[in-house]
Design a protein around this motif. Structure first.
Motif, PDB file in Angstrom:
ATOM      1  N   ASN A  47       8.342  -1.155  -2.787  1.00 40.01           N
ATOM      2  CA  ASN A  47       7.115  -0.976  -3.590  1.00 40.01           C
ATOM      3  C   ASN A  47       7.272   0.091  -4.669  1.00 40.01           C
ATOM      4  N   LEU A  48       8.491   0.449  -4.980  1.00 39.47           N
ATOM      5  CA  LEU A  48       8.724   1.438  -6.038  1.00 39.47           C
ATOM      6  C   LEU A  48       9.172   0.685  -7.287  1.00 39.47           C
TER       7      LEU A  48
ATOM      8  N   SER B 269       4.092   8.939   0.070  1.00 39.29           N
ATOM      9  CA  SER B 269       3.330   8.124  -0.886  1.00 39.29           C
ATOM     10  C   SER B 269       2.021   8.803  -1.297  1.00 39.29           C
ATOM     11  N   THR B 270       1.925  10.104  -1.051  1.00 39.61           N
ATOM     12  CA  THR B 270       0.805  10.846  -1.647  1.00 39.61           C
ATOM     13  C   THR B 270       1.294  11.458  -2.962  1.00 39.61           C
ATOM     14  N   GLN B 271       0.334  11.715  -3.849  1.00 39.41           N
ATOM     15  CA  GLN B 271       0.694  12.299  -5.149  1.00 39.41           C
ATOM     16  C   GLN B 271       1.425  13.624  -4.952  1.00 39.41           C
ATOM     17  N   LEU B 272       0.865  14.483  -4.115  1.00 39.82           N
ATOM     18  CA  LEU B 272       1.422  15.830  -3.966  1.00 39.82           C
ATOM     19  C   LEU B 272       2.769  15.838  -3.268  1.00 39.82           C
ATOM     20  N   ASN B 273       2.893  15.107  -2.161  1.00 37.00           N
ATOM     21  CA  ASN B 273       4.140  15.182  -1.403  1.00 37.00           C
ATOM     22  C   ASN B 273       5.342  14.754  -2.237  1.00 37.00           C
ATOM     23  N   ASP B 274       5.230  13.586  -2.840  1.00 32.95           N
ATOM     24  CA  ASP B 274       6.447  12.975  -3.373  1.00 32.95           C
ATOM     25  C   ASP B 274       7.043  13.765  -4.541  1.00 32.95           C
ATOM     26  N   VAL B 275       6.171  14.343  -5.346  1.00 34.39           N
ATOM     27  CA  VAL B 275       6.705  15.106  -6.480  1.00 34.39           C
ATOM     28  C   VAL B 275       7.214  16.463  -6.017  1.00 34.39           C
TER      29      VAL B 275
ATOM     30  N   ALA C 262       0.810  -1.225   0.000  1.00 39.56           N
ATOM     31  CA  ALA C 262       0.000   0.000   0.000  1.00 39.56           C
ATOM     32  C   ALA C 262       0.840   1.270   0.000  1.00 39.56           C
ATOM     33  N   CYS C 263       1.963   1.231   0.695  1.00 39.87           N
ATOM     34  CA  CYS C 263       2.790   2.438   0.761  1.00 39.87           C
ATOM     35  C   CYS C 263       3.875   2.345  -0.298  1.00 39.87           C
ATOM     36  N   LYS C 264       3.754   3.145  -1.338  1.00 44.19           N
ATOM     37  CA  LYS C 264       4.686   3.055  -2.468  1.00 44.19           C
ATOM     38  C   LYS C 264       5.168   4.460  -2.851  1.00 44.19           C
ATOM     39  N   PRO C 265       6.018   5.041  -1.995  1.00 43.90           N
ATOM     40  CA  PRO C 265       6.512   6.386  -2.246  1.00 43.90           C
ATOM     41  C   PRO C 265       7.187   6.503  -3.613  1.00 43.90           C
ATOM     42  N   PHE C 266       6.908   7.588  -4.285  1.00 44.59           N
ATOM     43  CA  PHE C 266       7.531   7.955  -5.565  1.00 44.59           C
ATOM     44  C   PHE C 266       7.089   7.065  -6.737  1.00 44.59           C
ATOM     45  N   ASP C 267       6.241   6.057  -6.465  1.00 40.47           N
ATOM     46  CA  ASP C 267       5.756   5.188  -7.539  1.00 40.47           C
ATOM     47  C   ASP C 267       4.573   5.858  -8.235  1.00 40.47           C
ATOM     48  N   ARG C 268       4.386   5.560  -9.499  1.00 40.49           N
ATOM     49  CA  ARG C 268       3.270   6.188 -10.240  1.00 40.49           C
ATOM     50  C   ARG C 268       1.917   5.738  -9.680  1.00 40.49           C
ATOM     51  N   ASP C 269       1.865   4.538  -9.073  1.00 40.88           N
ATOM     52  CA  ASP C 269       0.590   4.017  -8.561  1.00 40.88           C
ATOM     53  C   ASP C 269       0.335   4.354  -7.097  1.00 40.88           C
ATOM     54  N   ARG C 270       1.123   5.225  -6.537  1.00 39.45           N
ATOM     55  CA  ARG C 270       0.903   5.611  -5.126  1.00 39.45           C
ATOM     56  C   ARG C 270      -0.451   6.316  -5.022  1.00 39.45           C
ATOM     57  N   ASP C 271      -1.160   6.055  -3.922  1.00 41.15           N
ATOM     58  CA  ASP C 271      -2.496   6.669  -3.829  1.00 41.15           C
ATOM     59  C   ASP C 271      -2.800   7.173  -2.419  1.00 41.15           C
ATOM     60  N   GLY C 272      -1.766   7.521  -1.671  1.00 36.56           N
ATOM     61  CA  GLY C 272      -2.016   8.089  -0.355  1.00 36.56           C
ATOM     62  C   GLY C 272      -1.113   7.456   0.682  1.00 36.56           C
ATOM     63  N   PHE C 273      -1.079   8.066   1.848  1.00 37.25           N
ATOM     64  CA  PHE C 273      -0.191   7.510   2.870  1.00 37.25           C
ATOM     65  C   PHE C 273      -0.888   6.401   3.645  1.00 37.25           C
TER      66      PHE C 273
END
Lengths: 79, 417
Positions: B370-371, B308-314, B220-231
């Motif tokens: 998970n990345l 692993s949120t869209q906003l944070n990681d980018v 579930a926790c996939k920081p910086f991955d395109r499929d990340r969907d939240g913390f």
């Protein structure tokens, strides 16, 4: 279960003391390690267990196990 | 003013990946996830149903039944982690002068579980049934108050509350306080116990949590991955003993790492969203490097906030690039250990600081698990999949919190000089 045993059980559960320590003479603060907050909770437990209300003034006088038992008996509670 | 240096001489950790620093470290570098389906409550009706829970934690075994009832879970985590850190630092038999020992602990939501339980009782049975322990159990500063009682720590003592940056702030102000001479030893860190009906439901309502991986918790926790969907929410406590260097040397303490700087900024932008391009985080990193006399060219590793949120990681990626410069940002290793332990909210900063210290000590960088497919704009070396041995000397650790709070801590490998 006798009134004494029921009171002892409530005190043991709340304060984590041994049943043998819960004598009629035992003082909640000096003998059983309770602080003022524990005493408030104890009174709430007695109220729940024996379905009565204990006023702040009455609670202030209930400093020993024996005082609690006498108080409950005076209220007509036997178990 | 003479410059008082500050080192880390003890760690205490209670986390989803372990209840000792060694266990947590071994799981972090092995990439073993501590995320499971939630068991602390029935998660059926929540959009996010996975979390990092501390396993096998029995408060009765630590405190006895009567005492355990009188402290919230977040305080219990802080007490156990603090005692473990204290013992690890060698203070069990030879404690330092109590008037020179401080405690600064952060928590985002404090005793929210106690609040919910007592609210239920009050609604069902009326206000006269509210426990006298409700207030002392709930208030966020009770963890540090209780730890002071446990360890007889009588110098400065307070709680930092800045959401997910709480324990980052605790560490930063502890560093400053030792430098200023307010104490020689400070227990610094944080604890959190947010896996409760309202906290979980609240973060679900914010759409901040991962919801698409409920059937595959460890992914579930996939920081910086395109499929990340939240913390992924998690709980625990992490405490570091910060100690003035000559004090530590005089007693022959084992030094884990040196904390050399901190940067603290605010976005002043939005209550929950990061500022454009992570500009607040960028300034926190720059300030920490400046404070620690660190050239961006000498940074080896950054333990990212990496939620692993869209906003944070980018945005954090952009912040790293602008703080260190393109070349340095692409040279260094960046990883998010949240990928294994989840987001410990107010305890995240100190948990990650502890792992960063161990990375410097052992010369191993923990991975981001998970990345598999880096997300758009996630262009750095995030150490995907497996740990990497590397002779690292300088590391940063980022913590960012709702409210626009940004903290960066700077650490150096301690080499004896």
């Amino acid at each position: 279960m006798s009134l004494e045993n029921r009171v002892t059980e409530i005190i043991v559960n709340k304060l984590g003391v041994k049943a043998e320590e819960v004598t009629p003479e035992a003082h909640f603060v000096t003998d059983l390690g309770a602080d003022s907050l524990d005493q408030v909770e104890l009174m709430m437990d007695f109220e729940d267990a024996f379905d009565l209300k204990i006023s702040d003034e009455e609670a202030g006088k209930l400093q020993t196990v024996g005082a609690v038992i006498d108080f409950l008996k005076a209220k007509g509670i036997s178990v | 003013m003479s410059h008082r240096r500050v080192v880390v001489t003890g760690l205490g950790v209670l986390s989803p990946i372990g209840v000792t620093p060694t266990e947590a470290w071994n799981n972090a570098i092995a990439g073993n996830s501590g995320i499971d389906r939630i068991t602390l409550l029935d998660p059926t009706d929540f959009t996010s149903q996975v979390a990092g829970q501390v396993k096998g934690f029995d408060p009765v075994a630590h405190f006895g039944a009567a005492d355990a009832r009188k402290s919230d879970r977040f305080t219990q985590f802080a007490r156990v982690a603090s005692l473990n850190a204290w013992n690890a630092a060698g203070f069990a038999d030879t404690p330092p002068d109590p008037e020179r020992v401080g405690v600064i602990l952060g928590s985002g939501v404090g005793g929210i579980g106690t609040f919910e339980e007592q609210m239920r009782i009050a609604m069902e049975r009326g206000p006269r049934r509210i426990s006298p322990f409700f207030v002392p159990m709930m208030i966020s500063n009770m963890a540090c108050g209780q730890v002071a009682i446990d360890l007889n720590a009588k110098a400065l003592n307070y709680c930092t509350v800045t959401a997910c940056a709480s324990s980052g702030h605790a560490m930063a102000v502890a560093l400053d306080s030792i430098r200023l001479g307010r104490a020689d030893v400070i227990l610094a860190g944080g604890s959190e116990a947010p896996i409760t009906f309202m906290a979980l439901g609240g973060f679900c309502a914010l759409k901040a949590l991962s919801t698409g991986w409920n059937d595959r918790p460890t992914q579930a926790c996939k920081p910086f991955d395109r499929d990340r969907d939240g913390f992924v929410m998690s709980e625990g406590g992490a405490i570091l003993i910060l100690e003035e260097l000559s004090h530590a040397k005089a007693r022959g303490a084992e030094i884990v790492a040196e904390i050399v700087g901190a940067g603290m900024t605010c976005d002043a932008f939005h209550i929950t969203a990061p500022a454009e391009g992570g500009e607040g985080s960028r300034r926190a990193m720059i300030n920490a490097m400046h404070d620690g006399c660190i050239d961006p060219g000498s940074v080896d590793y950054i333990n990212a906030h990496g939620t692993s949120t869209q906003l944070n990681d980018v945005n954090e990626t952009m912040a790293i690039i602008s703080a260190l410069g393109q070349e340095n940002a692409h040279r260094i290793m960046v990883s998010s250990t949240k990928s294994v332990h989840g987001h410990m909210l107010g305890a995240a900063g100190s948990m990650e600081a502890a792992l960063t210290c161990l990375a410097l000590k052992h010369g191993v960088v923990p991975p981001t698990i998970n990345l598999e497919n880096p997300g758009e704009g996630c262009v750095l070396d995030y150490v995907p999949g497996s740990a990497r041995e590397a002779d690292i000397h300088v590391a940063l650790s980022n913590s960012l919190g709702f409210g626009g709070h940004n903290v960066t801590l700077a650490f150096r490998k301690y080499t004896g000089n």
